[in-house]
Structure formats: C-alpha cells, structure tokens
Design a protein around this motif. Sequence first.
Motif, PDB file in Angstrom:
ATOM      1  N   ALA A 215      -8.184  10.715 -17.494  1.00  0.00           N
ATOM      2  CA  ALA A 215      -7.997   9.612 -16.303  1.00  0.00           C
ATOM      3  C   ALA A 215      -8.323   8.300 -16.822  1.00  0.00           C
ATOM      4  O   ALA A 215      -9.484   7.912 -17.448  1.00  0.00           O
ATOM      5  CB  ALA A 215      -9.061   9.873 -15.099  1.00  0.00           C
ATOM      6  N   LEU A 216      -7.596   7.130 -16.269  1.00  0.00           N
ATOM      7  CA  LEU A 216      -7.605   5.947 -16.925  1.00  0.00           C
ATOM      8  C   LEU A 216      -7.923   4.788 -15.741  1.00  0.00           C
ATOM      9  O   LEU A 216      -7.893   5.126 -14.616  1.00  0.00           O
ATOM     10  CB  LEU A 216      -6.336   5.113 -17.422  1.00  0.00           C
ATOM     11  CG  LEU A 216      -5.941   5.890 -18.591  1.00  0.00           C
ATOM     12  CD1 LEU A 216      -4.577   5.323 -19.217  1.00  0.00           C
ATOM     13  CD2 LEU A 216      -6.947   6.186 -19.743  1.00  0.00           C
ATOM     14  N   VAL A 217      -9.192   4.063 -16.193  1.00  0.00           N
ATOM     15  CA  VAL A 217      -9.824   3.182 -15.107  1.00  0.00           C
ATOM     16  C   VAL A 217      -8.937   1.724 -15.643  1.00  0.00           C
ATOM     17  O   VAL A 217      -9.207   1.292 -16.718  1.00  0.00           O
ATOM     18  CB  VAL A 217     -11.156   3.099 -15.143  1.00  0.00           C
ATOM     19  CG1 VAL A 217     -11.730   1.918 -14.370  1.00  0.00           C
ATOM     20  CG2 VAL A 217     -11.957   4.293 -14.923  1.00  0.00           C
ATOM     21  N   ARG A 295      -3.406  11.560 -15.951  1.00  0.00           N
ATOM     22  CA  ARG A 295      -3.007  12.419 -14.912  1.00  0.00           C
ATOM     23  C   ARG A 295      -3.694  11.613 -13.684  1.00  0.00           C
ATOM     24  O   ARG A 295      -3.114  11.815 -12.415  1.00  0.00           O
ATOM     25  CB  ARG A 295      -3.474  13.868 -15.022  1.00  0.00           C
ATOM     26  CG  ARG A 295      -3.100  14.325 -15.906  1.00  0.00           C
ATOM     27  CD  ARG A 295      -1.648  14.759 -15.906  1.00  0.00           C
ATOM     28  NE  ARG A 295      -1.156  15.519 -17.015  1.00  0.00           N
ATOM     29  CZ  ARG A 295      -0.978  17.223 -16.894  1.00  0.00           C
ATOM     30  NH1 ARG A 295      -1.425  17.753 -15.804  1.00  0.00           N
ATOM     31  NH2 ARG A 295      -0.537  17.588 -18.000  1.00  0.00           N
ATOM     32  N   LEU A 296      -4.337  10.718 -13.664  1.00  0.00           N
ATOM     33  CA  LEU A 296      -5.059  10.051 -12.332  1.00  0.00           C
ATOM     34  C   LEU A 296      -5.442   8.540 -12.864  1.00  0.00           C
ATOM     35  O   LEU A 296      -5.817   8.372 -14.303  1.00  0.00           O
ATOM     36  CB  LEU A 296      -6.244  10.459 -11.828  1.00  0.00           C
ATOM     37  CG  LEU A 296      -6.861   9.859 -10.837  1.00  0.00           C
ATOM     38  CD1 LEU A 296      -7.370  11.388 -10.043  1.00  0.00           C
ATOM     39  CD2 LEU A 296      -8.172   8.998 -11.342  1.00  0.00           C
ATOM     40  N   LEU A 297      -5.242   7.495 -11.914  1.00  0.00           N
ATOM     41  CA  LEU A 297      -5.544   6.172 -12.308  1.00  0.00           C
ATOM     42  C   LEU A 297      -6.590   5.649 -11.171  1.00  0.00           C
ATOM     43  O   LEU A 297      -6.355   5.866 -10.137  1.00  0.00           O
ATOM     44  CB  LEU A 297      -4.307   5.068 -12.487  1.00  0.00           C
ATOM     45  CG  LEU A 297      -3.111   5.856 -13.361  1.00  0.00           C
ATOM     46  CD1 LEU A 297      -1.933   4.762 -13.545  1.00  0.00           C
ATOM     47  CD2 LEU A 297      -3.811   5.504 -14.887  1.00  0.00           C
ATOM     48  N   LEU A 298      -7.733   5.149 -11.595  1.00  0.00           N
ATOM     49  CA  LEU A 298      -8.511   4.576 -10.838  1.00  0.00           C
ATOM     50  C   LEU A 298      -8.417   2.863 -10.839  1.00  0.00           C
ATOM     51  O   LEU A 298      -8.668   2.523 -12.039  1.00  0.00           O
ATOM     52  CB  LEU A 298      -9.918   4.792 -11.014  1.00  0.00           C
ATOM     53  CG  LEU A 298     -11.138   4.436  -9.985  1.00  0.00           C
ATOM     54  CD1 LEU A 298     -11.068   5.047  -8.921  1.00  0.00           C
ATOM     55  CD2 LEU A 298     -12.477   4.687 -10.806  1.00  0.00           C
ATOM     56  N   VAL A 299      -8.046   2.365  -9.915  1.00  0.00           N
ATOM     57  CA  VAL A 299      -7.658   1.025 -10.035  1.00  0.00           C
ATOM     58  C   VAL A 299      -8.371   0.079  -8.971  1.00  0.00           C
ATOM     59  O   VAL A 299      -9.073   0.298  -7.987  1.00  0.00           O
ATOM     60  CB  VAL A 299      -5.950   0.850  -9.643  1.00  0.00           C
ATOM     61  CG1 VAL A 299      -5.450   1.722 -10.685  1.00  0.00           C
ATOM     62  CG2 VAL A 299      -5.736   1.460  -8.276  1.00  0.00           C
ATOM     63  N   SER A 341      -1.329  10.412  -9.431  1.00  0.00           N
ATOM     64  CA  SER A 341      -2.306  10.023  -8.660  1.00  0.00           C
ATOM     65  C   SER A 341      -3.041   8.741  -8.957  1.00  0.00           C
ATOM     66  O   SER A 341      -3.328   8.608 -10.191  1.00  0.00           O
ATOM     67  CB  SER A 341      -3.652  11.037  -8.577  1.00  0.00           C
ATOM     68  OG  SER A 341      -2.985  12.395  -8.154  1.00  0.00           O
ATOM     69  N   VAL A 342      -2.948   7.954  -8.012  1.00  0.00           N
ATOM     70  CA  VAL A 342      -3.381   6.261  -8.090  1.00  0.00           C
ATOM     71  C   VAL A 342      -4.611   6.156  -6.842  1.00  0.00           C
ATOM     72  O   VAL A 342      -4.244   6.282  -5.705  1.00  0.00           O
ATOM     73  CB  VAL A 342      -2.331   5.354  -8.112  1.00  0.00           C
ATOM     74  CG1 VAL A 342      -3.114   4.036  -8.199  1.00  0.00           C
ATOM     75  CG2 VAL A 342      -1.217   5.675  -9.145  1.00  0.00           C
ATOM     76  N   LEU A 343      -5.791   6.114  -7.460  1.00  0.00           N
ATOM     77  CA  LEU A 343      -7.006   5.822  -6.387  1.00  0.00           C
ATOM     78  C   LEU A 343      -7.536   4.505  -6.348  1.00  0.00           C
ATOM     79  O   LEU A 343      -7.573   3.916  -7.437  1.00  0.00           O
ATOM     80  CB  LEU A 343      -8.074   6.865  -6.616  1.00  0.00           C
ATOM     81  CG  LEU A 343      -7.538   8.320  -6.711  1.00  0.00           C
ATOM     82  CD1 LEU A 343      -8.860   9.400  -7.029  1.00  0.00           C
ATOM     83  CD2 LEU A 343      -7.036   8.732  -5.536  1.00  0.00           C
ATOM     84  N   GLU A 344      -7.713   4.088  -5.338  1.00  0.00           N
ATOM     85  CA  GLU A 344      -8.321   2.750  -5.223  1.00  0.00           C
ATOM     86  C   GLU A 344      -9.966   3.068  -5.700  1.00  0.00           C
ATOM     87  O   GLU A 344     -10.717   3.857  -5.110  1.00  0.00           O
ATOM     88  CB  GLU A 344      -8.424   2.069  -3.760  1.00  0.00           C
ATOM     89  CG  GLU A 344      -6.960   1.299  -3.374  1.00  0.00           C
ATOM     90  CD  GLU A 344      -6.904   0.576  -2.192  1.00  0.00           C
ATOM     91  OE1 GLU A 344      -7.677   0.804  -1.125  1.00  0.00           O
ATOM     92  OE2 GLU A 344      -6.436  -0.515  -2.133  1.00  0.00           O
ATOM     93  N   ALA A 345     -10.463   2.074  -6.312  1.00  0.00           N
ATOM     94  CA  ALA A 345     -11.720   2.187  -6.617  1.00  0.00           C
ATOM     95  C   ALA A 345     -12.675   2.149  -5.716  1.00  0.00           C
ATOM     96  O   ALA A 345     -13.617   2.564  -5.584  1.00  0.00           O
ATOM     97  CB  ALA A 345     -12.081   1.013  -7.631  1.00  0.00           C
ATOM     98  N   ALA A 346     -12.361   1.238  -4.607  1.00  0.00           N
ATOM     99  CA  ALA A 346     -13.429   0.919  -3.620  1.00  0.00           C
ATOM    100  C   ALA A 346     -13.453   2.124  -2.478  1.00  0.00           C
ATOM    101  O   ALA A 346     -14.660   2.362  -2.199  1.00  0.00           O
ATOM    102  CB  ALA A 346     -12.986  -0.428  -2.774  1.00  0.00           C
TER     103      ALA A 346
END
Length: 837
Positions: A215-217, A295-299, A341-346
Amino acid sequence: MRALREVLAEGRGPEQPCWVGSVKTNIGHLEAASGMASLIKVVLSFEHGWIPAHLHLRGSGQPEALRGSPLAVPRSGASWPGAPGAPRVAGITALGFGGTNCHVVVESPPPRAAVAPRSHPAERPVHVLTLAARDETALRELAVSYRQWLAARPEALADAAWTANTGRSPFEWRLAVAGRSSVEVDEQLAAFLSRCPGPQPAWGRRPKRVSAKPALVLHGCDALETLCEAWPLRAHPGFERAYAECDEALRRARGRGLWRPQQQGPVASIEHHLGAFALQHALLALCRAHGVVPRLLLVGGVGRWVAACAAGMLTLDDALDRLLGRSAATGRAALRSPRLSVLEAATGRALPADPAQWHEDAAQVGPQSMARLVAAGEHAVIDLATLRLLPVAPGEAQAPGWPAWAALLARLFVLGHPVDWTAFDAAWPRQRLSLPGYPFQRRRCWYDPRRSTAAALARSDAPDLKGELAALPPPQRADWLRPYLADRLAGICGEAASQLRPDAPLAESGLLSSLSAVELEHRVWTELGLRLTPADLQAGATLETLAQRLAAGSVAGDPGADASPLVSLRRGTRDGAWFWVHPIGGSLYGYQALVAALDEGRPVYGLQAQGLQAGQEAQDDIAAMAVAYLPPLLSVQAQGPYRLGGWSLGAFVAWELAARLRARGAAVEALVLVDPLQLLDAATDDAALLKLLACEAGIGDEGLLLDLQEAGDTARAMACFLRAARGTPTLPAGWGLEPLRRLLALYRRHAAALRAYRPLAYDGPVLMLRPQGGRPVPDTRPYDWREVRASGTIEVTQVPGDHFSLLRKEQLQCWPEALWQRLGVPARGVMVLDPVE
C-alpha cells in the motif's frame, strides 16, 4: 562408424579431417544428461580452438571402420583445423536407453563485432547484497563466506551484489544489507553475525504466506521538500522515463516543461503542485519497475491526482489538465472506475469519482491516517515521500534518495515480496562473478551400530525383554508391546515409523517391504520368543492389532521345527479358497494388494517357502515344494474345485500343484500364472541374483545393475548392493552382509529350482498375466508353455506394469473389469477402473 564414414567422408579429402570423439571417456555414462555433457564439451572446444584427445583408447591404430578415410579418433590434442575466424561445425549424437536418438549440428558463433561504448549514468552510491538459505545456520555461514570474499575483492561489490541478487534462489531465511562500499557491507554482515543488541540489517525468515500487499501513501504539495530528496533516483530509467512523460505532457499543454528541484529562485504555487505530482508519478513508476505493485493507495492533496492516474481513472494528460484548471475548457470526461483501491486520507473512504466531492481536509496525509492503515495489518505500507516501510524499524535512519530506496527494497525482500533486482541495476553494466557456493548443512544419515538391536542383545547388560513381557499381567501386555513394536519398526524402516499412529495401517504407510516384514518377524522371535506370520502383517494390520495379537500369544518353541508353509492371509465364508504360492525369495508380502482386491467372501491362503524361518532348510526342487505344500493345502480344503495362483517362481509351483491335484481326480477351477519367468543359465552367479533382488526391492536402477554386472565376485557385488540399498525404505535398517547372505542363499536355491524344472502335463484352463512393458527382468526369459504337453487352453492377458510392479495397488487399479470377473471379483467397482481412464 561405418554410417559416419558413408555420410561424412564423401567429397572430403585428407586435408579436411573429421575427428570423432565422445564425452563418456571423460566423465563416464550420464544417462539422460549425456547429450548436454557432449554439448558442453563441443562448446569448450569451440572456445579454445582445440580438439581434445580421446581418453583411455588402447592400441596404436584407428577403428577398422575408419581406416583409409579422413575420419579419425584423436589420440592427442590438436588445433581445430580451418582458417582463422572460419566457422567451426560439430555434430552431437545422444543415444537414450529407451531407443530415443537425438542429433544436433552446432556451429561456432561469429566473431563479436566491436561495440561502441554506451553512456551510463554515474555509479549508484549504494548497493544491496541479498543472501538466502534454507535455515539460519546456513545463512550465517553464507555471511561469513561473503565477508571473506569481499575482503579479498573490495572493488567488486557492485558486480557481486548483482550476481547474488539475480542468480541465487531466494530461500526462506533471508538477509539483505545495503552499503556504499565493501567496508559498510562488511560492518553490517558483522553486526548480523555478532547477535549483539543494536541496529542490524534486515534479516529473518520469510513468512510461509506473504499476505500483506503493498500500500502506497501519496502526499500533497506540503511534502514537496521531502519528495525532492528523491531526485537522485532519476538515474534509474524507470524514474526518468515517467518524469519525462510528465514533462512532455506539460510542454504540449502549456508550452513549457516542469520545474526541477535544482532550479533556483521563487516558485509559483502551481509549480509546487506539478512538481509534487511528477515526483510521485515517477516514484510510483519506480516501484512498479522493481516489482512493488501497489494494491491500495492512501491519498491526499496532489496525491489524489497521481492516484487517479495510476488507478486508470484519468489519463496522464487529463490529470495534468485538471491540475492546470483546464478541464472545463477542454471538456474532459468524468473519472472512470479505478482499477485498484484508492482511499482518501481524511475519511478512509474510497476516492469519489467526482473531484468536486473530494474532501477538503484531504489536502495532506497526517500521521494518524498512516497509523490507521498500519494498524489494520493487511498491507505493507510504504510512505512514498520518505521511501520508508511503516512502521519504521528501530534505529533506522537512512539518508534520502538511493540509501532510502535501497533500505526499502532490502526490507521488502526479507518480508517475502518479489523484488525485481534486475531492474535495480538496469542502468549500469554488470558482470557476473563466481561467488561463494551454498553452505550445505551436511548431516550423516547412516546406520549406527550402537542403536542396533543385535548389538544391544550382544551386550551383557542388554535388557531381558522376554522376561519383562512374561512378568506382566496379560491385560497389560498390549500396552507394553505397542511402544516396543513402534521402536522396532523405527529401527527397521527408519525414523518416520516412530511418528506412526497406533491405528494407522502399516501397508498404506509404505513402511513395510517384504524384506522389512521378514526382519520384523525375525526380531520379534529373537527378542520375545513370539511368532508373527505374514497373515498378521497383511493389509489392515496396525501397531494396535499386532500388539493385541502378540499379547494373546504365548512363548512358542522353535518356529522352524513344526512351522507349516500354509499361512492364512484372509478369512472368508464362501467355499473355494484362493491359494497363492510364494515367488522367488519365499515371501508372501508381494501379494498384499492383490489379497485386498480379491472377493472378500473367499478365504485366501498363502504358501510360504521353507528357509525363511530359523531352523528350516530351503528347497531347490519345484516338485519337492509341491509335495511339501500339498498336505497343508488339503488340510484346509479336502475337496475341489481349487483356485491356485502364483507369481514368478510361484507360477511354476502352482502349475505343479494343479497337475498333481488333477492326477488325484480333483477339479481345478482356476489356475493363474502371473508372469512366469525361467532363469537362464547365466543367472548362476550371485551378481546376477543380486540384480534380480535389487529389481524386486525397487532399487534396480541402470547404474546399480551395471555396477553389479561389473563387480567380478560375490563379496564386491554384495558390498555394492548394500551401498545402493542403504537408506531406501525397502532395506531394513541394520542390515549387513550376514542377513544378505541368508537371503542370497534362498535366491540361489530357488534359481536352481527354476532352471531344473520340467513341468508335468496339465489339461485344465490357465489364465496367464503378462506385463505390458517396463524394464526387463535380469537374466530371465519367458517360459515357452507350448512345449508343455497340455490339452487345456492358456489365455494370455496383458496388464499394466512390469514384472516387479504389476501386483502393486496402483497397477491393480488399472486392470480391466473383465479380468476381475475372471478372478471371481463381482463387478462392484472395488478396484476396477477403465484402462482408458
């Protein structure tokens, strides 16, 4: 040789010699690898321009077939004929045991053309050396050998690291060290070997299943200063290519390229956004180039546009246009569904498809957002700004840029992620080196005479096992016998038997062979005075049933004095029992699978050879065997019809019994001859009989059979057999020359009986089973039953397998249903499979 002369000598004068050689004289016979060994020899000859001498060629002349021709066998080394630089051609022939022939023609490669020197970026400032082994001990020994190797060649660190990373198997115990020089790498290897508290390189055992997915930030422009520290990574083509794509896209969109970190002077806000986008886009491409596929990005912030581009929601041009505020003017379409999967950090929610709904607080990624993702434990979380794997390891303080990237890849490798080390060195020329070999943890797996039961019995302080058992009350004897039998099985069949459950069938465990079963009978009689029979050790026997059987018995007299050759192999209720006669060697254990497959309603008896038990004299006459076996057979079935069968030697004895029963006026319902073979006169020496025993025991590979044939005398042949058989499940542990001599004596007498036998006439129906193929039996030939004056019919049926395997369970399962019906087995599908399947 004559064929080579006819084909290759045509049109060839004396000035065009053709040399004929082989590789077998150099390294012996290699079976399946012989063709490859010949290819290696030819390539080496090409490389050195040299025809090597043919070793071990006696005499001074050439083979008769080559005399007077330009073909010759080289007796001394010679330069490869032909003009310098001319192509060299050789033919290679590999002849397989099964008749497969392969021929290839090889030509030397053309001279290498001069290659213009390529421009390469400056050498990377840090290198990663990975080591892997099957256990921690081997890993530490490997680290020691690499320290010694690098100490002698400190300038070769880059090539050594590349060779180790790309050329060695990544076993489960792993170590990865990163350093700027051989000195730094040596310091880290020393820290690993010291086991002292403090900072250590990444090492450990790879998890059995690597479940944590990358997972990448991705950050906003607030992380631009940190992101700029990764600028030295532009030396890698993956990074540079992705960054250049952004630069070209911007030049198309606005007429000028990207702001670069090394530029001086004030920078507009939009340049901060574009710089953060381009750097993270390039770092993401660098990750993928090295096999780190997220597999997932926290953006947050600009990272949302990078993620939208990486997930396929936007093209690169679309993302840059939106950052420039040009989406409305160009009429770009809405965002597509993401491929990952792309998730918003907030919020921790999926990134909305409409940028107008992106959360305002997600402009940056805070520590709390990353902590929540790490705490979930489902991903290997990588902070793309700092190039660190979260949580940060204790004492980890890597410089930015290449050191941080190298440390990240090192930790991912140890955790089991598939790092592409070829990509790590893609920008620099590397040379493969000869590195330290794998430190195999050799363990002596040999028979220890101190553990031998015979040795224990020979000592004056050996326990009185017979007395111990006799002193116990009858209800407690089974509990005493259970561990006793487990220990004896472990000593005979190997340590795996010590883990055997009391209720596990011995036949299905694969532990007991015919030799092992006879050895167990012998030890139980020698130590306890109790007798096990082949019936006790048939299919379904367990440690529990054997313990109960022996507990119910009593101390017997000499088993050889009055032992009957008839053994009950299975009880039944129907009339017309089966009688199966032992093969050569006398044991009945080869019939285990067949007995289990026959009709359960019929009883099954076996006729065991004399000479297996102590005090018995082995017979060397088939007619005498039949005379001795007939009374016990009649004692359990006084009248016909009789059903007889035999395998190998047993087929001849069964024929003799059937003929004598017919002479008495009794009916013989079935006579089954399973591959009856008569030994040739060549099988009079012990080496030939040992070859037969080796094949029956399942260790008769071609190499052993050849060694036995060339042994020369009995002592050398027996030593060769024991060397090959030790450690196999067919040979009891602790076997030596003495038990092998006893068994060989039995084989010798049975072989003499086969050679001398002249069968009686028999007029009943006969079913003969022949194997479809497989390896031939050493020194035997099929008996010509047409020579026998028999008025009955002989029906021949082929079954899968060879002589030694056709009665095993896996082969019986392939017998056709019609054959089982001939043997009286109802068509219930018990052991019946269509042979086409």
